[in-house]
Design a protein around this motif. Structure first.
Motif, short mmCIF file in Angstrom:
data_model
loop_
_atom_site.label_atom_id
_atom_site.label_comp_id
_atom_site.label_asym_id
_atom_site.label_seq_id
_atom_site.Cartn_x
_atom_site.Cartn_y
_atom_site.Cartn_z
N GLU A 1 -2.23 -0.97 7.25
CA GLU A 1 -1.77 -2.20 6.60
C GLU A 1 -1.09 -3.14 7.60
OE1 GLU A 1 0.47 -3.51 2.51
OE2 GLU A 1 1.24 -1.75 3.55
N SER B 1 0.84 -1.20 0.00
CA SER B 1 0.00 0.00 0.00
C SER B 1 0.87 1.25 0.00
CB SER B 1 -0.90 0.00 1.24
OG SER B 1 -1.53 1.25 1.40
N PRO C 1 -6.28 -2.04 3.62
CA PRO C 1 -5.34 -0.93 3.86
C PRO C 1 -5.41 0.16 2.79
CG PRO C 1 -4.17 -2.80 2.94
CD PRO C 1 -5.59 -3.25 3.13
N TYR C 2 -6.17 -0.10 1.71
CA TYR C 2 -6.26 0.85 0.61
C TYR C 2 -7.59 0.62 -0.09
CZ TYR C 2 -4.65 3.70 -3.33
OH TYR C 2 -4.52 4.69 -4.27
N LYS D 1 -5.41 -9.11 0.53
CA LYS D 1 -4.99 -8.33 1.70
C LYS D 1 -6.18 -7.65 2.38
CE LYS D 1 -0.22 -7.43 0.31
NZ LYS D 1 0.81 -6.40 0.05
#
Length: 738
Positions: A132, A37, A106-107, A90
């Motif tokens: 993250e 990320s 995380p994104y 993820k």
């Protein structure tokens, strides 16, 4: 990453955080190359808080930021989301309601990826943003270490019959091929990397019937690592990989094997000491993790100011023996390495003989014993003498021959360091006598026995005052330290956080019990006194026991009472000693316990020990004839700081320095006036500025009385010295008796 999503994130950060667009895009390019990320890179570049950045992005995408540290996830939900899907994309599943799955990412995910996840799982997707690092840690916590890699290996069907082939004694090439497969290499690397990140010193891989156990030793305590049960199917390839790394025989599983490997984590090189032993269900392996390069310093051993000065004086002696005692894993070798590093100069030749060599020390000749070829401690020690050493270190004194050679080496003008496995310092004397050494040799050659333990340190990130401590623990601490005011004792404890892996502890420090071989102890040694008798005499002469040193660490907020109780033994071996102290307090003898090397003259000599020296005569008559040291009336300036409980792990904290003037003074304590009131029992750090003396007298002292003087509108404070060394006490006595 999707270009439209990236462009939208760049615009949000540019507008709301006033960040430079070019720099943001550079972070995106670097993140794309590393397949991570871009948010952590942006935060690192601009020195920003990741939470604030994610909250800004979440607002722009009509989402929210979620702190995963406070989230608990249902195990049933984890079972519904395969680890290979969660790790590949993820994300971490958070909750499931009416077939609507909330996931933490995380994104921001673009529409295409959301559709892929939806098609794989069959749930509608709602995303929230989280850090993250937290997402990846939670994946390991809930799915198990290496779960994604194991799932990948299973999907490849590479090791379906590996264990069967090994049991059938197939060719070595097959085993090496299995161990060298990329997936197994990554799995082993992940196990080692996780241990390094968690600050583990050892990795334990233990096979049981239909189960494989992975444990990490962190701060001296073993913790189970959460691993997927399927890892048991790949146990043999994992061991084969570790053997290949350590240059061991890959097909030998009947006898123990020891090896070594060097790995690199970032810029840090790690030295792995590997040991295999056979068990009924396969080989068990332990991997000791050591930094390839380590700096040793006495200042980092957990010594207080006065112990540090004592250690430096001890290691600067031209000859004699210093023994460090304690059980395995108590840090004895590290202490000896720190001592050697302190005196390691171009003018000295230092040789060590060890089993094994824990760390390589530059400028020091180190010998590894090899019993299989006849090189043991005794033979190596004899050979070392032919190399003209100034200082020698013997890893451990195990037998009479080694002990006799070490003693005679010390008597012929060499400084020798070594270790013994005993529970306390006094037992070191009796251990040497028990193995056959003549008591007079021990008394004439040994300078000190230093018992040591390692205690865990409260995590500085989550440490807080503990109001629910064990009932009676403060009373016990006050009694053993002879504190009058129990309210001064505050106990701190780490409640557990992500920084300390929710253990409440972060790192370790040492406590020491230092027994000086003074004349009374030498006489007891020559008389073959028991360790209890020697310990009583040493405490009467001012030695702080391991338990007492531990209590001081508790009061300073460094550790917990439970930790001290875990690593030290109770002081029940000396019940009469505390009774004598109580009687002395009733007689108002203004002397308190000292650190090793000092004397506490108010304590009566125990029957087993020799008689103490005749006390000095008093210079001036006093109302009580029980005073031991002479006292004189004189005005001398003192500077002092009041001790306060430490709020962090950095050690002792003090109030700002103050100045006072003495009314009278002795080698045991003094009386001075001050304008501020202080409660009895307070600990102070003081400097006594003696006129016409080259240096000040410095020590800790305890306030035993503070009375208001109405005529002068100030306070008269009486203190007793706590850790005044014998040499300084004699200097003070000489000054008073002039």
């Amino acid at each position: 990453m999707d270009k439209k999503t990236d462009a939208r994130v760049v615009q949000l950060l540019k507008n709301k955080k006033n960040l430079d667009e070019k720099s943001i895009k550079n972070c995106f390019f670097e993140a794309a190359e590393k397949q991570i990320s871009p948010i952590p890179l942006i935060c690192n570049y601009y020195k920003l808080n990741e939470k604030e950045i994610l909250e800004t992005i979440a607002e722009g995408f009509r989402s929210v930021y979620l702190d995963l540290k406070s989230v608990s996830i249902d195990k049933a939900l984890i079972e519904k989301v395969p680890v290979k899907i969660a790790s590949y994309y993820k994300f971490l599943p958070i909750s499931l309601e009416n077939r609507n799955l909330m996931i933490a990412v995380p994104y921001p995910l673009d529409v295409k990826i959301q559709d892929e996840i939806r098609s794989h799982l069959g749930f509608s997707i709602k995303t929230v943003l989280s850090c993250e690092h937290d997402v990846m840690e939670m994946l390991k916590q809930y799915y198990g270490l290496g779960a994604a890699m194991v799932e990948k290996i299973i999907s490849q069907k590479t090791y379906e019959n590996v264990e069967a082939k090994i049991k059938a004694d197939e060719h070595v090439d097959d085993l090496e091929e299995a161990a060298d497969t990329v997936s197994v290499i990554h799995l082993v690397n992940q196990i080692i990397l996780e241990a390094y990140r968690k600050r583990a010193t050892d990795i334990h891989i233990e096979p049981y019937r239909n189960k494989l156990r992975l444990r990490y030793r962190i701060d001296g305590i073993l913790y189970d690592a959460n691993v997927t049960p399927e890892i048991r199917n790949f146990f043999v390839p994992i061991l084969s990989r570790i053997k290949l790394m350590s240059n061991l025989n890959i097909v030998e599983r009947r006898v123990p094997q020891d090896g070594r490997a060097i790995v690199k984590v970032g810029d840090q090189k790690l030295d792995l000491r590997v040991s295999f032993i056979p068990t009924p269900h396969g080989e068990s392996v332990v991997i000791r993790i050591l930094p390839a390069v380590m700096l040793f310093s006495l200042e980092k051993l957990g010594l207080d100011e006065y112990e540090l000065a004592f250690f430096k004086e001890l290691v600067s002696k031209p000859h004699g023996i210093i023994f460090v005692t304690g059980p395995t894993g108590s840090g004895k070798t590290t202490t000896l390495y720190a001592c050697l590093s302190t005196i390691n100069t171009h003018e000295r030749k230092i040789i060590t003989i060890e089993d094994p060599i824990e760390y390589e020390l530059e400028g020091i000749t180190q010998i590894q014993i090899a019993p299989e070829v006849g090189l043991d401690f005794a033979r190596g020690l004899r050979s070392m003498l032919r190399h003209d050493p100034d200082v020698m270190m013997v890893g451990e004194v195990r037998d009479l021959e080694t002990a006799e050679i070490a003693i005679r080496v010390a008597l012929t003008g060499h400084l020798v360091f070594s270790t013994l496995h005993t529970n306390d310092a006094a037992s070191g004397i009796t251990r040497l006598v028990d193995i056959g050494l003549e008591p007079y040799l021990v008394a004439s050659s040994v300078d000190a026995f230093i018992a040591q333990r390692l205690i865990r340190v409260n995590c500085p990130h989550c440490k807080q005052e503990d109001d629910d401590s064990i009932a009676g623990i403060k009373e016990q601490i006050a009694k053993e330290l002879r504190y009058d005011d129990q309210s001064l004792i505050k106990i701190y404890r780490g409640k557990g956080c992500q920084e300390c892996n929710f253990t409440g502890f972060y790192g370790r420090t040492a406590i020491h019990e230092i027994l000086i071989m003074n004349e009374p102890i030498k006489e007891l040694t020559s008389q073959k006194a028991s360790s209890d008798q020697i310990k009583k005499r040493a405490v009467a002469d001012g030695m702080r026991t391991l338990r007492q040193k531990g209590w001081l660490k508790v009061i300073a907020g460094i550790t917990t009472p439970d930790e001290i109780i875990r690593v030290t033994q109770s002081e029940e071996v000396m019940p009469g000693l505390f009774a004598k102290e109580t009687r002395a307090e009733k007689e108002k003898l203004e002397i308190a316990p000292q650190i090793p090397g000092e004397s506490t003259p108010e304590l009566e000599v125990v029957p087993e020990g020799p008689q103490s020296e005749v006390p000095q005569k008093e210079k001036s008559p006093l109302p009580s004839d029980k005073r031991i040291y002479g006292r004189m009336d004189d005005r001398i300036y003192i500077r002092f700081k009041i001790f306060k409980a430490a709020q962090n792990t950095s050690g002792v904290n003090f109030e700002p320095e103050m100045v006072g003037v003495t009314k009278n003074i002795s080698a045991g304590g003094l009386l001075f006036n001050i304008s501020e009131y202080f409660a009895s029992g307070k600990i102070i750090e003081m400097k006594l500025e003696l006129p016409d003396e080259a240096r000040n007298v410095e020590c800790l002292a305890k306030i035993i009385r503070c009375n208001e003087v109405i005529a002068n509108k100030d306070y008269e404070v009486a203190v007793c010295f706590l850790d005044l060394p014998n040499s300084e006490r004699r200097r003070l006595s000489r000054y008073i008796n002039k």
